[in-house]
Design a protein around this motif. Structure first.
Motif, PDB file in Angstrom:
ATOM      1  N   ILE A  12       0.718  -1.349   0.061  1.00 40.99           N
ATOM      2  CA  ILE A  12      -0.104   0.062  -0.098  1.00 40.99           C
ATOM      3  C   ILE A  12       0.761   1.273  -0.029  1.00 40.99           C
ATOM      4  CG2 ILE A  12      -1.475   1.278   1.279  1.00 40.99           C
ATOM      5  CD1 ILE A  12      -2.791  -1.538   2.471  1.00 40.99           C
ATOM      6  N   SER A  16      -7.170 -10.261 -10.679  1.00 47.72           N
ATOM      7  CA  SER A  16      -6.987  -9.396  -9.343  1.00 47.72           C
ATOM      8  C   SER A  16      -5.462  -8.755  -9.370  1.00 47.72           C
ATOM      9  CB  SER A  16      -6.732 -10.409  -8.167  1.00 47.72           C
ATOM     10  OG  SER A  16      -8.046 -11.083  -8.029  1.00 47.72           O
ATOM     11  N   SER A  40      -2.166  -5.718  -2.860  1.00 45.03           N
ATOM     12  CA  SER A  40      -1.082  -5.686  -1.506  1.00 45.03           C
ATOM     13  C   SER A  40      -1.404  -6.902  -0.866  1.00 45.03           C
ATOM     14  CB  SER A  40      -1.318  -4.384  -0.935  1.00 45.03           C
ATOM     15  OG  SER A  40      -0.853  -3.381  -1.397  1.00 45.03           O
ATOM     16  N   TYR A  97       0.188   0.529  -4.459  1.00 43.56           N
ATOM     17  CA  TYR A  97      -0.755  -0.684  -5.202  1.00 43.56           C
ATOM     18  C   TYR A  97      -1.938  -0.604  -4.300  1.00 43.56           C
ATOM     19  CZ  TYR A  97       3.290  -2.655  -7.325  1.00 43.56           C
ATOM     20  OH  TYR A  97       4.560  -2.759  -7.909  1.00 43.56           O
ATOM     21  N   THR A  98      -2.972  -1.265  -5.008  1.00 45.21           N
ATOM     22  CA  THR A  98      -4.345  -1.198  -4.292  1.00 45.21           C
ATOM     23  C   THR A  98      -4.433  -2.095  -2.983  1.00 45.21           C
ATOM     24  OG1 THR A  98      -5.008  -3.031  -5.711  1.00 45.21           O
ATOM     25  CG2 THR A  98      -5.463  -0.705  -6.516  1.00 45.21           C
ATOM     26  N   PRO A  99      -5.217  -2.072  -2.043  1.00 45.11           N
ATOM     27  CA  PRO A  99      -5.358  -2.991  -0.935  1.00 45.11           C
ATOM     28  C   PRO A  99      -5.463  -4.300  -1.736  1.00 45.11           C
ATOM     29  CG  PRO A  99      -6.445  -0.956  -0.394  1.00 45.11           C
ATOM     30  CD  PRO A  99      -6.094  -0.798  -1.837  1.00 45.11           C
ATOM     31  N   ALA A 100      -6.174  -4.670  -2.806  1.00 42.86           N
ATOM     32  CA  ALA A 100      -6.660  -6.013  -2.921  1.00 42.86           C
ATOM     33  C   ALA A 100      -5.156  -6.577  -3.545  1.00 42.86           C
ATOM     34  CB  ALA A 100      -7.524  -5.970  -4.157  1.00 42.86           C
TER      35      ALA A 100
END
Length: 603
Positions: free
Chosen positions: A104, A346, A113, A108-111
């Motif tokens: 994060i 993803s 990460s 990068y996005t939480p998903a």
């Protein structure tokens, strides 16, 4: 993967490259990795699709987990529950959360990460267990803890794979309640069938007298359960491990081990080669420093976390360091996690390939990390025994025993039974503390040390019993006793003929070779089992013993000349056979109807 040409190629590469690496003192795993890289698409190009090979080779990990399960009865697995769920969850959650936060922070996005963070938190079951087995460390404290953490990681694969569709927004593709009930039902069916179906089936096959069918049945069980787990979206390795645990207390456990072991070893070697084949060398060449730095950074972070976990678990510093080095790399299940996430959109393909390469490089660096630990850290951190020698009370004991292991203790018990006083010396402090718990009087100290020999009263003793296991320490102690107390008789234990010759060089004349007398006694029982009369069986053994004792004295003069020693042994074999034939002929003249018609005993 599957053509005869490719199979021959894999075997040839392994047979050529792995022994070469082994000769230079490198781990076998490194040899397999190098073989895979060389024949892979980025070097010689003999194999164009390393990932298809990896898919087949994963069955090596499956069989490895099955064999590990066979070693763990359910009762032993229950004992490990605290390590599995305690240390395992601490490592997985701590490492995963840290890498997730780092992802994060890097934007990068939480998903993405979460997937990258918890994928990188996993370690390689295949690499770790293979390396620990090579080094005989599976039963050590850090070896048991490493296995427990790896087992928890295998369990964690299930929920991680389940949440990938949720993270990608495809909620309908996740596991629902029916999937969960189906999984529970399959596990219950496996537990029930392990006793009611599988074991009777093995019994039926074993009684058929066709050993190849037993091997086929063993492979069918492992691959069948693994395939069932894969169909349910679970870890194949976890299913195989469960199957092994359920069969761990079976009477056919050792037969199953023997049947699966060759396939496991070959497929596991193929797995390591496949990892080497899948390494994207073009990407590595384009960003060598970045990839290697990321791999080293991954290992250092995981090492630091595991070092802390080891210390929290009460490990010594050296044991905690060993745990950290063992599990610092990425794992094969990260490949599964990253490729599944990429297929579900993803994470993007470029990031997936970079993460896979980082994990692969970390695997390749693991044997080197072990080398650094063993050659640089262990010698400096291994606890030095600064314990002072015990003070020995003055006595007039006629016997001094040096070495209070299994050999020396039996001598001591016989002396104690006859109320003969003795002084026992032992150089291993742990052994001293252990035997004292059972009420034994033993003194800690190095028996080769002149001051300790004087304090033990060797000068007043009649007999010095040399029962030290280590050959070098045994010889040094014999030299010290013979030099300072030449009149004291030394009764020595020797591990083998070579050890006995070294003791004879010093002047020790009463030598008992380890296992020699018990082997002769068993030979006597074998002769009796072949319907020899007891007195004749004993006479045959006595003849052999007298001849072998005389042969030892004759060969002592030439034991350092291998050619002469070999020739002497061949002549002795013929001479001994001739001697027994003469005795047999004499016995047949006296009692023609008694005993077998011929006797032959090899030296």
């Amino acid at each position: 993967m599957g053509s005869l040409h490719e199979i021959a190629l894999f075997l040839g590469a392994a047979l050529l490259i792995v022994p070469l690496f082994k000769r230079f003192g490198l781990a076998v795993v490194i040899g397999y990795l190098a073989a895979g890289i060389i024949i892979g698409p980025d070097v010689m190009g003999f194999v164009s699709d390393g990932r298809s090979v990896l898919h087949v080779a994963e069955y090596g990990v499956v069989m490895l987990l099955f064999l590990i399960g066979l070693e763990l009865e359910p009762s032993r697995l229950w004992v490990l529950r605290k390590s599995v769920f305690g240390l395992g969850s601490l490592q997985m959650l701590g490492t995963g959360a840290l890498f997730t936060g780092l992802g994060i922070f890097l934007g990068y996005t939480p998903a993405v990460s979460v997937i990258a963070g918890f994928g990188l938190a996993m370690s390689s079951t295949a690499f770790v267990l293979q390396l620990l087995a090579e080094k005989n460390q599976l039963t050590s404290q850090h070896g048991r803890q490493a296995f427990s953490i790896l087992l928890f990681q295998d369990l964690a694969v299930i929920p991680l794979l389940a949440i990938i569709p949720l993270l990608s927004g495809h909620k309908g593709e996740g596991h629902d309640l029916m999937d969960l009930l189906r999984i529970v039902g399959v596990f219950a069916a496996l537990i029930f069938s392990s006793r009611t179906l599988i074991r009777p089936t093995f019994r039926f096959i074993a009684n058929s007298g066709a050993p190849e069918l037993f091997t086929g049945a063993a492979l069918f069980i492992v691959l069948g359960i693994a395939s069932l787990m894969e169909f349910l979206g679970l870890s194949m390795a976890l299913g195989a491990f469960l199957a092994g645990v359920l069969l761990a207390d079976s009477e056919y456990r050792h037969d199953l081990e023997a049947s699966i072991q060759p396939f496991k070893s070959l497929l596991l070697g193929l797995f390591f080669m496949a990892v080497g084949m899948t390494a994207d060398l073009d990407l590595l060449a384009a960003d060598t420093l970045g990839i290697i730095s990321a791999a080293v950074g991954l290992m250092l972070v995981k090492f630091a976390i595991l070092l802390i976990i080891g210390r929290l678990a009460g490990n010594s510093l050296l044991s905690s360091l060993s745990l950290g080095v063992s599990l610092a790399q990425g794992g094969e299940f990260a490949f599964v996690l990253f490729t599944t996430a990429a297929a579900a959109d993803s994470i993007d393909t470029a990031l997936m390939e970079r993460l896979v390469l980082i994990v692969t490089v970390s695997m390749a660096l693991t044997p080197l990390a072990f080398m650094v630990l063993e050659r640089w850290l262990e010698p400096r951190l291994k606890p030095q025994d600064n314990r002072a020698f015990d003070v020995i009370e003055e006595n007039d004991n006629p016997v001094v025993i040096a070495g209070f292991g299994r050999f020396g203790q039996i001598v001591a018990r016989v002396l104690r039974m006859h109320k003969i006083g003795f002084t026992a010396l032992e150089a291993d402090a742990r052994q001293v503390d252990f035997v004292r718990r059972f009420g034994n009087q033993v003194y800690y100290g190095n028996p080769a040390h002149p001051e300790l020999l004087r304090a033990a009263g060797v000068g007043k003793a009649k007999i010095f019993v040399l029962a030290i296991d280590d050959v070098r320490d045994s010889v040094r102690t014999a030299e010290a006793v013979h030099r300072h107390y030449p009149k004291v008789k030394i009764f020595a234990r020797a591990r083998d003929r070579a050890h006995a010759y070294q003791l004879m060089d010093i002047g020790v004349h009463v030598i008992n070779r380890e296992m020699y007398l018990s082997s002769l006694d068993l030979a006597r029982q074998v002769l009796e089992g072949l319907d020899f009369p007891p007195e004749r069986a004993q006479q045959g053994v006595n003849t052999f013993r007298d001849y072998d004792d005389e042969l030892m004295r004759r060969q002592h003069a030439i034991y350092q000349d291998e050619a002469k020693l070999i020739e002497s042994s061949r002549e002795a074999m013929k001479e001994l056979e001739s001697l027994f034939e003469s005795d047999q002929q004499a016995a047949e003249k006296q009692k023609p109807d008694e005993g077998p018609r011929s006797v032959h005993i090899d030296q």
